[in-house]
Structures are given as C-alpha cells and as structure tokens.
Design a protein around this motif. Structure first.
Motif, PDB file in Angstrom:
ATOM      1  N   LEU A   3      -1.085  -0.464   3.449  1.00 48.64           N
ATOM      2  CA  LEU A   3      -2.135  -0.822   2.491  1.00 48.64           C
ATOM      3  C   LEU A   3      -2.316   0.271   1.445  1.00 48.64           C
ATOM      4  O   LEU A   3      -2.581  -0.016   0.269  1.00 48.64           O
ATOM      5  N   ALA A   4      -2.172   1.527   1.851  1.00 46.97           N
ATOM      6  CA  ALA A   4      -2.283   2.627   0.885  1.00 46.97           C
ATOM      7  C   ALA A   4      -1.090   2.635  -0.066  1.00 46.97           C
ATOM      8  O   ALA A   4      -1.237   2.916  -1.260  1.00 46.97           O
ATOM      9  N   THR A   5       0.088   2.298   0.453  1.00 44.59           N
ATOM     10  CA  THR A   5       1.296   2.292  -0.380  1.00 44.59           C
ATOM     11  C   THR A   5       1.216   1.237  -1.467  1.00 44.59           C
ATOM     12  O   THR A   5       1.560   1.496  -2.630  1.00 44.59           O
ATOM     13  N   VAL A   6       0.763   0.038  -1.115  1.00 49.61           N
ATOM     14  CA  VAL A   6       0.739  -1.043  -2.105  1.00 49.61           C
ATOM     15  C   VAL A   6      -0.331  -0.820  -3.172  1.00 49.61           C
ATOM     16  O   VAL A   6      -0.361  -1.538  -4.174  1.00 49.61           O
ATOM     17  N   LEU A  14       4.376  -7.379  -2.887  1.00 52.68           N
ATOM     18  CA  LEU A  14       5.108  -7.579  -1.631  1.00 52.68           C
ATOM     19  C   LEU A  14       4.315  -7.102  -0.424  1.00 52.68           C
ATOM     20  O   LEU A  14       4.847  -7.051   0.692  1.00 52.68           O
ATOM     21  N   GLY A  15       3.056  -6.752  -0.631  1.00 56.24           N
ATOM     22  CA  GLY A  15       2.245  -6.209   0.454  1.00 56.24           C
ATOM     23  C   GLY A  15       2.146  -7.144   1.646  1.00 56.24           C
ATOM     24  O   GLY A  15       2.234  -6.713   2.807  1.00 56.24           O
ATOM     25  N   THR A  20      14.198  -0.542   1.704  1.00 61.11           N
ATOM     26  CA  THR A  20      12.794  -0.332   1.349  1.00 61.11           C
ATOM     27  C   THR A  20      11.887  -1.120   2.283  1.00 61.11           C
ATOM     28  O   THR A  20      10.837  -0.626   2.722  1.00 61.11           O
ATOM     29  N   SER A  21      12.287  -2.360   2.593  1.00 62.49           N
ATOM     30  CA  SER A  21      11.508  -3.164   3.542  1.00 62.49           C
ATOM     31  C   SER A  21      11.424  -2.474   4.895  1.00 62.49           C
ATOM     32  O   SER A  21      10.366  -2.442   5.534  1.00 62.49           O
ATOM     33  N   TRP A  22      12.552  -1.922   5.346  1.00 61.14           N
ATOM     34  CA  TRP A  22      12.571  -1.206   6.622  1.00 61.14           C
ATOM     35  C   TRP A  22      11.657   0.012   6.566  1.00 61.14           C
ATOM     36  O   TRP A  22      10.890   0.274   7.506  1.00 61.14           O
ATOM     37  N   ASP A  23      11.707   0.738   5.475  1.00 60.11           N
ATOM     38  CA  ASP A  23      10.905   1.953   5.333  1.00 60.11           C
ATOM     39  C   ASP A  23       9.409   1.638   5.347  1.00 60.11           C
ATOM     40  O   ASP A  23       8.651   2.208   6.128  1.00 60.11           O
ATOM     41  N   VAL A  24       8.986   0.710   4.497  1.00 59.19           N
ATOM     42  CA  VAL A  24       7.548   0.445   4.364  1.00 59.19           C
ATOM     43  C   VAL A  24       7.003  -0.256   5.599  1.00 59.19           C
ATOM     44  O   VAL A  24       5.904   0.069   6.076  1.00 59.19           O
ATOM     45  N   SER A  25       7.737  -1.201   6.152  1.00 57.87           N
ATOM     46  CA  SER A  25       7.243  -1.925   7.326  1.00 57.87           C
ATOM     47  C   SER A  25       7.147  -1.027   8.553  1.00 57.87           C
ATOM     48  O   SER A  25       6.431  -1.359   9.504  1.00 57.87           O
ATOM     49  N   GLY A  26       7.840   0.105   8.541  1.00 57.11           N
ATOM     50  CA  GLY A  26       7.763   1.039   9.651  1.00 57.11           C
ATOM     51  C   GLY A  26       6.537   1.933   9.600  1.00 57.11           C
ATOM     52  O   GLY A  26       6.269   2.676  10.548  1.00 57.11           O
ATOM     53  N   ARG A  27       5.767   1.865   8.522  1.00 53.40           N
ATOM     54  CA  ARG A  27       4.543   2.646   8.423  1.00 53.40           C
ATOM     55  C   ARG A  27       3.397   1.905   9.104  1.00 53.40           C
ATOM     56  O   ARG A  27       3.486   0.719   9.387  1.00 53.40           O
TER      57      ARG A  27
END
Length: 499
Positions: A70-73, A80-81, A57-64
C-alpha cells in the motif's frame, strides 16, 4: 421491443438440429469446454519461459507486506495495486515459483473464456457461443498472457464479466440487484486496469440500441456507471499523478501502428487474419449484436490511439488486450454462420490451431516472453551459483535497468548471500521500484571482499565498460576481471581483488 433475445428464447441452433442430441453442447458444456481448453492450453509449459521484466516487478512487490504494498502504490504502480495485493495473498498460499505466480492469470483466462461463450450464446445463439469460446482458447495472445504474472488475464476476465452482467441487467432492467452486479463488474474493471474502462463505449452503444427511450434502462445504466467510476476514483487520481513516470517510454503511434496493433494483440499475424475474416462473416447476423461486439473490439483501440497524441501516450498493445473477448464473440458468430455442420466447425477450429501452432510454440521457449531474445537471468544465476564462494559480493548496473538485480536474485538459490556493493537504499526500504545507489562508489568497497560478481546488460568485451564511470573507476582501482560468461543479453564477470 427487445432487440436482444434472452437465453430462454435462443433459436439460433435451427440450422444444426442434430446438436441437441450431443452432450457437449448442453448448457454446462457450452461454457465448460471453452474454459477447460483455455486452461489446458494456457498452462501447457507455463513455467518454462523465464520471468519477464514486468513479471519480476510483480514478484518483487507482491513479496512485500500488505502495508509495504500500500505504501509502494502511493509512489508508483497505483493502477496495479489491486493485482499486487491479490498476488501477495496467492503466493502466501502457493509459493513464488514461476508456475505459482502465473496461475492466477491462467485461471482468469479460463473464466474469461466461459464469459465469452455465455456472451456469444446470448447475442448469437448456443452454437456461436461455443465457437467463440473455443476460438478464444486458441488465440496465441490468450495463452501468452495466461502464463504471465501480470494483471492482463484478470483484466480480460473483468471486462468480459462486466459485459455479461450488462446483458443480464438489460434482460430485467427493473432489477436493482442486476444493476448493482454490473456496477461491481465495472469496479473490477477499473481496479484491474484503468484504461480498460474504455470498454464503456461498447456498453453505451448497446444501451442506446436496447433502451431507446426506456427510462429504467437509462437510469440503471447511468447509476451503475457513476457508482463504478466513483469507486475507482482514488486510483484514478493516484494513477494520473504517476503517469509520466511510468509510461514515458511509450511512443506516440502513427497510422501504421493502428494497423499493426492487431497482430500484436493476437500474437499471430495469420491468426489475427483468420479471426478478422470470421468476424466479417458475422455481419450477416443480428445487427444490434454485431454492432455491440464491433464497437467493443474496435472503439477502445481508436480512442486510446487518439488520446495518445496528447501529452502522454497510452498506445501499448498490452493495455488493449481486453478487446480480445469481443473479437472472439464476433468471430464465433461468423464461424457458426459459415459452418453448416458440426464437422465443418470442428475442422475450422483445427485449421486455426494448426496455423497458430508455431506462434504457440515460440511463446513457450525459455526466452518466449521477449519479442527478440532477452536477458537470460537463469543462466546468469547458474554461473554465479556454480562458482560462488561465501563472502562474495555483487554489482549490477542499475542505470540500465532495475530488472537485472531482480532477475538474478529470483533465480539464485535463496541461501546465497551476496552483498549488493553499490546499493545505498533498496526499493523495499524506499517503498518504490527503484533503488538509490551509493553516491561515492569508492567508499562503498570493503577491503575484506576478495571477489565481486558483475552483471551488466549486453555483450561487453570489458565488463566494467557496462557500469557508470565512477563505479567502473572505483572497481578498476582495486579489482581485475578474472573471467566472464555471456548468456543471452547479459555479461557476467568475476572480479578479483588485486594485491
């Protein structure tokens, strides 16, 4: 009257006069040795364990993009933003290999070890500080989360640094800059993980013992806490709205859970026992310092356990890892009190290293990031990559877990293009962690796709049984299973279109 002596008045090395002649206990060596050893132990085989579910999940979100993060969080993982944004910048510079993604945690743990040593020196003396920092480096739970692409290393650093900044502020309660630094430390704690703000219980205990009726101390402390909490207020509000969705799965703890939590935190039953024993020896030392460390180590666990019997449970061992620095400081004081020579101290540390060696080794196995085995995403990706033909598609059972698609995608070569057959809207498109699947599976199949890879959890005799009924029916109508492999925790099958 000062109950905690400042560093310049440190006299706890009296039983060890020979230490003054050795460079390894110089002021720089005091924090440098624990920091370097923590970094060495924490980075040993750092890239060997497969990426865990949360790490994916960290890999997925940090790749955006920053905007997408900011939209995801706004929808999920608000707490964890900050970590996702830090990791986004880090991987932009160093890439997204397992080693690269985990290095921020390893560096943070090294910083936490330095803080542990410095806190121990202020509270119990130089020898105790060095012992505490080295003990911290040898705890299996420390090295386990030093190679974890999640924020727990940063949380431990923030909590240890906040405690150190509080001690500095108490040395000079009239300095607004020291209280401002402490307030920033609390902001770092809250932004790294909100639950870690329960460390304030230990801070309050220290202020009560130190300040008594000294108004400057109370004024500085209260203002710093108000500023720190206010700065993380938006994260608190967002996180509160997302709590039920994110941690609904955490069970309410019973009395046994309160006892078992310590072996989970240390990732070693024997190691936890030794540290607790050394901490008990420390009770012969300075009472105020012992109370501060004890409250910092135990009170957050008790509070979280009590709160977890309400509407939602927060009692998950990872959320309480930030208590390990206080445990290490206390155990270091006990070790320094019990060891009457440098040789005894080094021998005790060597025994701890030997006792915890099997636990350290198990954490570095390929599936070491799972309690009892786990899905071998790398093996699944190797199977697909070995037999891949251009034009292949793929199906995951997302009702089991989204990590299936992330895990296989992470270990597949980036040049392999497989259409996700039943994916209607990806998590990135939704600014979320979950995808939307095709409502009519039969309509999502394509006539020109002759081969479809199927990845499901578990060891399924008929791989299609691992899918929802409507998806399985659509595939059975047009495809047959050609072959299957079953790496740990997964079934990977190749479906071929029937004539």
């Amino acid at each position: 009257m000062k109950l905690l002596a400042p560093p310049a008045q440190d006299t706890s090395d009296v039983p060890y006069p020979e230490a003054e002649h050795h460079r390894w206990v110089t002021p720089a060596g005091l924090w440098l040795w624990p920091s370097m050893i923590t970094l060495i132990v924490g980075t040993y085989r750092i890239g060997r364990p497969l990426m865990g579910r949360d790490e994916l999940t960290s890999w997925d979100v940090s790749g955006r993009s920053v905007g997408q993060v900011l939209a995801t969080v706004q929808h999920v993982d608000a707490v964890l933003g900050t970590y996702y944004l830090i990791l986004h910048g880090w991987r932009t510079l160093f890439g997204d290999s397992a080693t690269a993604l985990r290095m921020p945690s390893a560096l943070a743990m090294a910083g936490a070890a330095a803080c542990v040593a410095l806190i121990g020196r202020r509270l119990f003396g130089r020898r105790a500080g060095l012992a505490g920092g080295l003990l911290f480096a040898l705890i299996p739970g420390v090295s386990r989360f030093a190679h974890e692409a999640r924020p727990y290393g940063l949380v431990m650093l923030a909590v240890a640094l906040a405690a150190l900044l509080l001690l500095r502020a108490l040395d000079r309660p009239g300095s607004p800059w020291r209280w401002a630094a402490y307030a920033l430390g609390l902001v770092a704690v809250g932004l790294s993980h909100l639950i870690a703000l329960t460390c304030l219980v230990g801070h309050l205990a220290l202020v009560v013992m130190r300040a008594r009726r000294e108004r400057r101390v109370w004024l500085g402390f209260c203002l710093a806490v108000l500023v720190g909490v206010a700065c993380v207020g938006p994260v608190v509000l967002l996180g509160r709205r997302q709590t039920v969705r994110q941690i609904w799965w955490i069970a309410k703890p019973d009395a046994w859970g309160l006892l078992d939590i310590w072996s989970q935190l240390f990732y070693s039953g024997l190691g936890a026992g030794m540290v607790v024993l050394l901490a008990l020896v420390a009770y012969r030392e300075r009472r105020d310092a012992v109370v501060f460390c004890t409250v910092s180590a135990v009170a957050p666990v008790l509070l979280i356990w009590a709160f977890s019997h309400g509407h939602i449970s927060y009692f998950y061992f990872r959320y309480m890892l930030f208590t390990l620095p206080a445990c290490a400081v206390l155990a270091g004081a006990g070790l320094a009190a019990a060891a009457r020579s440098r040789r005894v101290l080094v021998s005790a540390l060597a025994v701890l290293a030997v006792v915890t060696a099997p636990d350290q080794q198990s954490l570095r196995e390929p599936l070491g990031h799972y309690w009892a085995g786990g899905p071998d995403f790398a093996a699944a990706a190797r199977t697909i990559g070995k037999y891949y033909v251009p034009g292949d598609a793929i199906v995951y059972n997302r009702t089991q877990e989204e990590a299936l698609s992330l895990g296989v995608a992470y270990y597949l070569p980036r040049n392999l293009r497989l259409r996700d057959v039943f994916l209607a809207e990806s998590p990135v498109q939704r600014d979320d962690l979950a995808a939307v699947q095709c409502p009519e599976p039969a309509a999502c199949l394509r006539r020109d796709e002759q081969r479809i890879w199927l990845v499901v959890s578990g060891d399924e005799t008929d791989p299609l049984n691992g899918l929802p009924a409507d998806q399985a029916t659509a595939l059975r109508t047009h495809y047959r299973a050609y072959g299957a492999e079953r790496p740990s925790g997964l079934t990977v099958a190749l479906l071929v279109r029937t004539a």
